[in-house]
Design a protein around this motif. Structure first.
Motif, PDB file in Angstrom:
ATOM      1  N   SER A 218      43.883  12.032  52.334  1.00  0.00           N
ATOM      2  CA  SER A 218      43.317  13.020  51.409  1.00  0.00           C
ATOM      3  C   SER A 218      43.174  14.376  52.096  1.00  0.00           C
ATOM      4  O   SER A 218      43.510  15.419  51.518  1.00  0.00           O
ATOM      5  CB  SER A 218      41.947  12.573  50.902  1.00  0.00           C
ATOM      6  N   VAL A 219      42.690  14.352  53.324  1.00  0.00           N
ATOM      7  CA  VAL A 219      42.540  15.611  54.068  1.00  0.00           C
ATOM      8  C   VAL A 219      43.912  16.263  54.251  1.00  0.00           C
ATOM      9  O   VAL A 219      44.081  17.474  54.040  1.00  0.00           O
ATOM     10  CB  VAL A 219      41.872  15.359  55.439  1.00  0.00           C
TER      11      VAL A 219
ATOM     12  N   THR B 135      42.556  22.597  41.057  1.00  0.00           N
ATOM     13  CA  THR B 135      43.159  21.278  41.237  1.00  0.00           C
ATOM     14  C   THR B 135      42.355  20.249  40.461  1.00  0.00           C
ATOM     15  O   THR B 135      41.176  20.030  40.765  1.00  0.00           O
ATOM     16  CB  THR B 135      43.174  20.871  42.732  1.00  0.00           C
TER      17      THR B 135
ATOM     18  N   ALA C 289      41.544  16.855  40.366  1.00  0.00           N
ATOM     19  CA  ALA C 289      41.705  15.824  41.396  1.00  0.00           C
ATOM     20  C   ALA C 289      41.622  14.418  40.820  1.00  0.00           C
ATOM     21  O   ALA C 289      41.713  13.445  41.572  1.00  0.00           O
ATOM     22  CB  ALA C 289      40.663  16.013  42.496  1.00  0.00           C
TER      23      ALA C 289
ATOM     24  N   ALA D   6      38.455  10.482  41.100  1.00  0.00           N
ATOM     25  CA  ALA D   6      38.655   9.982  42.470  1.00  0.00           C
ATOM     26  C   ALA D   6      37.883  10.904  43.409  1.00  0.00           C
ATOM     27  O   ALA D   6      38.455  11.702  44.143  1.00  0.00           O
ATOM     28  CB  ALA D   6      40.148   9.971  42.806  1.00  0.00           C
ATOM     29  N   GLU D   7      36.553  10.771  43.369  1.00  0.00           N
ATOM     30  CA  GLU D   7      35.700  11.749  44.059  1.00  0.00           C
ATOM     31  C   GLU D   7      35.857  11.706  45.568  1.00  0.00           C
ATOM     32  O   GLU D   7      35.749  12.737  46.239  1.00  0.00           O
ATOM     33  CB  GLU D   7      34.233  11.516  43.674  1.00  0.00           C
ATOM     34  N   GLN D   8      36.090  10.503  46.118  1.00  0.00           N
ATOM     35  CA  GLN D   8      36.221  10.413  47.577  1.00  0.00           C
ATOM     36  C   GLN D   8      37.417  11.233  48.045  1.00  0.00           C
ATOM     37  O   GLN D   8      37.323  12.028  48.985  1.00  0.00           O
ATOM     38  CB  GLN D   8      36.386   8.957  48.003  1.00  0.00           C
ATOM     39  N   CYS D   9      38.523  11.026  47.369  1.00  0.00           N
ATOM     40  CA  CYS D   9      39.733  11.785  47.689  1.00  0.00           C
ATOM     41  C   CYS D   9      39.476  13.279  47.501  1.00  0.00           C
ATOM     42  O   CYS D   9      39.832  14.098  48.346  1.00  0.00           O
ATOM     43  CB  CYS D   9      40.875  11.300  46.800  1.00  0.00           C
TER      44      CYS D   9
ATOM     45  N   SER E 163      37.575  14.949  50.340  1.00  0.00           N
ATOM     46  CA  SER E 163      38.385  15.052  51.560  1.00  0.00           C
ATOM     47  C   SER E 163      39.523  16.065  51.402  1.00  0.00           C
ATOM     48  O   SER E 163      39.853  16.789  52.344  1.00  0.00           O
ATOM     49  CB  SER E 163      38.967  13.684  51.932  1.00  0.00           C
ATOM     50  N   VAL E 164      40.122  16.119  50.209  1.00  0.00           N
ATOM     51  CA  VAL E 164      41.160  17.129  49.949  1.00  0.00           C
ATOM     52  C   VAL E 164      40.562  18.526  50.140  1.00  0.00           C
ATOM     53  O   VAL E 164      41.156  19.398  50.797  1.00  0.00           O
ATOM     54  CB  VAL E 164      41.739  16.976  48.522  1.00  0.00           C
TER      55      VAL E 164
ATOM     56  N   ALA F 135      38.113  19.345  51.980  1.00  0.00           N
ATOM     57  CA  ALA F 135      37.883  19.580  53.412  1.00  0.00           C
ATOM     58  C   ALA F 135      39.169  19.999  54.106  1.00  0.00           C
ATOM     59  O   ALA F 135      39.171  20.899  54.959  1.00  0.00           O
ATOM     60  CB  ALA F 135      37.317  18.314  54.055  1.00  0.00           C
ATOM     61  N   GLY F 136      40.276  19.353  53.748  1.00  0.00           N
ATOM     62  CA  GLY F 136      41.563  19.737  54.330  1.00  0.00           C
ATOM     63  C   GLY F 136      41.919  21.173  53.977  1.00  0.00           C
ATOM     64  O   GLY F 136      42.409  21.939  54.819  1.00  0.00           O
ATOM     65  N   MET F 137      41.671  21.542  52.733  1.00  0.00           N
ATOM     66  CA  MET F 137      41.917  22.928  52.303  1.00  0.00           C
ATOM     67  C   MET F 137      41.050  23.908  53.106  1.00  0.00           C
ATOM     68  O   MET F 137      41.531  24.940  53.564  1.00  0.00           O
ATOM     69  CB  MET F 137      41.592  23.069  50.818  1.00  0.00           C
TER      70      MET F 137
ATOM     71  N   SER G 231      39.841  23.545  56.040  1.00  0.00           N
ATOM     72  CA  SER G 231      40.279  23.643  57.441  1.00  0.00           C
ATOM     73  C   SER G 231      41.469  24.582  57.586  1.00  0.00           C
ATOM     74  O   SER G 231      41.774  25.031  58.686  1.00  0.00           O
ATOM     75  CB  SER G 231      40.622  22.255  57.990  1.00  0.00           C
TER      76      SER G 231
ATOM     77  N   GLN H 198      32.512  10.633  52.814  1.00  0.00           N
ATOM     78  CA  GLN H 198      33.446  11.765  52.937  1.00  0.00           C
ATOM     79  C   GLN H 198      32.664  13.066  53.204  1.00  0.00           C
ATOM     80  O   GLN H 198      33.119  13.920  53.976  1.00  0.00           O
ATOM     81  CB  GLN H 198      34.284  11.901  51.662  1.00  0.00           C
TER      82      GLN H 198
ATOM     83  N   CYS I 121      33.790  14.489  56.633  1.00  0.00           N
ATOM     84  CA  CYS I 121      34.719  15.620  56.431  1.00  0.00           C
ATOM     85  C   CYS I 121      33.992  16.971  56.288  1.00  0.00           C
ATOM     86  O   CYS I 121      34.582  18.006  56.585  1.00  0.00           O
ATOM     87  CB  CYS I 121      35.585  15.393  55.195  1.00  0.00           C
TER      88      CYS I 121
END
Lengths: 259, 310
Positions: free
Chosen positions: A109-110, B48, B50, B53-56, B59-60, B62-64, B66, B87, B91
């Motif tokens: 996911s990250v 987005t 998403a 699917a709250e967990q995903c 984390s998505v 968080a990736g953004m 970063s 998460q 994250c």
């Protein structure tokens, strides 16, 4: 490098031998031949991203990063107080770690978030997962979402070593593999699937390059690996060596090539 | 129809996003209920969906973050805090990623939705994580103040918003401030709780009991110095909140300022929530204005609570 990992794990009191040794080759090939990165500028915004979602194999990642000059800390400081080589990769402790992991199932996911954010500039995101890790539901949440948005610069790599910490090894009448029909599952979720020998460096390189040619969908490389690769003692007992401590005698014999 | 704070949040965020291209929004398939719709319609390319699917989703985001974006994640508070707590822990909190969680429909007033959709201990969960900023705004001005504070920093944040639309509070927004004149007897409150406290205050004033009201929308980090200075002059302190009496504002103040004596009013910790109108729920569980006022009058007469100077 396998010896470095075994020495370091012994020096720091034991750890995840099996998964570190199975994931080593594919991690090394990604860093040496595929990722657009620079040890001189580990936080370069223009770099490709790498996430070791199966964070318990951190020792393999540290061994690779050290080998390609990201840092000089001794591997034997792994998990010791004050060392940036945290037990699981920590982006706040060590430059070169693109995201912190350790709690399984979150890395894909990250990585999807990174790939979405980096879409305008074209960098790629690689996420390495364990086969056991794929039991986490969040992995499949991310798989669905990535396919829906057709995120072609997101690449998953599965370290398919066919064991997990305890699993169903003691269960009767149950399939004992961490995950069945891996290829069909990813394919059904809308991913382009590649399979490769996870210890063959040239095959890994070719497959990763093919994955980068994928258009309009994310891709996954299923790397067939051996848990504990390179040490017969460890290969023969993957349950014990998921996370283990060796006796001095065992360590001695292991490093002398006698086990 | 009055807008919820979550609608104001989505709307104001879309205004701020004009000048800040880093702002983006993720939603867990509640955009028309949780306020994300206003951003989604204005900036579809920065939105987005998403999925459920709250967990995903967390984390998505968080990736953004970063990679330099400023993601805001919208859903009901219950699904963000409870479904994605690990998460958020790994994250956002541990990894120090500047993602803002916008949790609507929090607290105990969930109307027909009932217990699964409320969030009764979300302040406890969020305020106990390192690096998290937590706000429970009491009106739109508070909300905007909190949003600007969050965007001015680089930490993860949780905005706790109620389902019910809220009227404007008097005065200028701040992390913690008096509404009206300080008094020896003081109600301390946050979010929707401040509106419950205002109702009780009015009844008490009519009964000849002057009661001050200290409104504290910033929950974490708790503005302990401001609170400590304000409460130093008070003899009796009641906390009123739309949260369990344990783990929320009352607990946080008691922990930060051990010398004060807090009398906590909120939801009982053995209640899981249920369906019903706000009025029925608040009245039945003692948080309606009249019930609060009556209880406070009774407690003020108790010698245990008299003149507890901190």
């Amino acid at each position: 490098m396998r010896s470095e990992i075994v020495e370091a794990l012994y020096a720091c009191g034991g750890g995840h031998y099996g998964g570190s040794l199975s994931v080593l080759d594919l991690t090394l090939i990604l860093y040496r031949r595929i990722l657009q990165i620079s040890a001189d500028n580990p936080r370069d915004p223009q770099r490709d991203r790498f996430i070791l979602s199966k964070g318990h194999s951190a020792m393999a990642l540290y061994a690779v990063l050290r080998r390609i000059f990201f840092f000089e800390y001794p591997l034997s400081s792994y998990g010791q107080f004050g060392s940036p080589l945290e037990g699981h990769p920590d982006m706040t402790a060590l430059p070169g770690i693109d995201f912190s992991t350790g709690s399984l199932g979150q890395g894909l996911s990250v990585g999807l978030g990174m790939a979405l954010a980096l879409h305008p500039t074209g960098q790629r995101t690689w996420v390495v997962l364990g086969d056991g890790e794929c039991q986490e539901g969040q992995v499949w949440e991310a798989a669905m979402l990535a396919a829906r948005y057709g995120v072609e610069r997101l690449h998953a790599v599965i370290d398919y070593n066919k064991f997990q910490e305890w699993g169903w090894s003691q269960s009767a009448n149950v399939n004992t593999q961490p995950l069945e029909n891996l290829s069909q599952k990813w394919s059904a979720f809308g991913w382009r699937v590649f399979e490769v020998d996870g210890h063959d460096h040239d095959a890994l390189t070719d497959t990763f390059r093919q994955a980068m040619e994928t258009k309009g969908q994310p891709s996954v490389v299923i790397a067939q690996t051996v848990k504990g690769k390179g040490f017969p003692l460890i290969e023969a007992d993957p349950i014990r060596f998921h996370c283990a401590t060796l006796s001095p005698e065992e360590h001695q014999q292991l490093t002398n090539g006698k086990l | 129809m009055m807008w919820r704070l979550a609608d104001h949040c989505g709307q104001h965020l879309s205004e701020l996003a004009v000048a800040d291209s880093r702002i983006c929004v993720l939603d867990g398939d509640l955009a028309d209920s949780d306020g994300a719709i206003h951003f989604a319609q204005r900036f579809p390319e920065r939105f987005t969906m998403a999925g459920i699917a709250e967990q995903c989703m967390v984390s998505v985001a968080a990736g953004m973050a970063s990679c330099g974006l400023k993601p805001w994640v919208f859903s009901f508070g219950a699904f963000l805090c409870y479904r994605s707590y690990d998460q958020i822990r790994v994250c956002l909190s541990q990894s120090r990623q500047p993602v803002t969680l916008v949790g609507s429909h929090t607290g105990g007033c969930s109307a027909r939705n009932g217990k699964t959709h409320g969030a009764l201990n979300d302040l406890a969960l969020m305020a106990s994580l390192p690096n998290m900023q937590v706000w429970a705004p009491g009106d739109t001005a508070d909300l905007k103040f909190a949003m600007h504070s969050i965007l001015g920093g680089d930490r993860p944040a949780y905005l706790r918003l109620p389902r019910r639309p809220l009227d404007a509070l008097a005065g200028e927004p701040a992390p913690c401030r008096w509404i009206g004149t300080p008094q020896l007897v003081t109600l301390v409150s946050t979010g929707l709780g401040t509106h419950l406290a205002l109702g009780a205050q009015e009844i008490l004033l009519r009964a000849g009991i002057p009661v001050g009201l200290l409104h504290c929308p910033q929950i974490a980090p708790l503005p302990a110095e401001i609170l400590s200075d304000a409460l130093r002059q008070c003899e009796t302190i009641f906390v009123i909140e739309d949260h369990y009496t344990f783990g929320g504002l009352a607990s946080l103040i008691q922990h930060a300022i051990p010398q004060v004596h807090i009398i906590a009013h909120g939801w009982a910790n053995d209640w899981s929530g249920q369906s019903g109108s706000d009025e029925d729920l608040l009245k039945h569980y003692g948080l309606g204005s009249e019930q609060l006022a009556a209880t406070i009058m009774r407690q003020l007469k108790s010698p245990v609570n008299a003149k507890r100077v901190c």
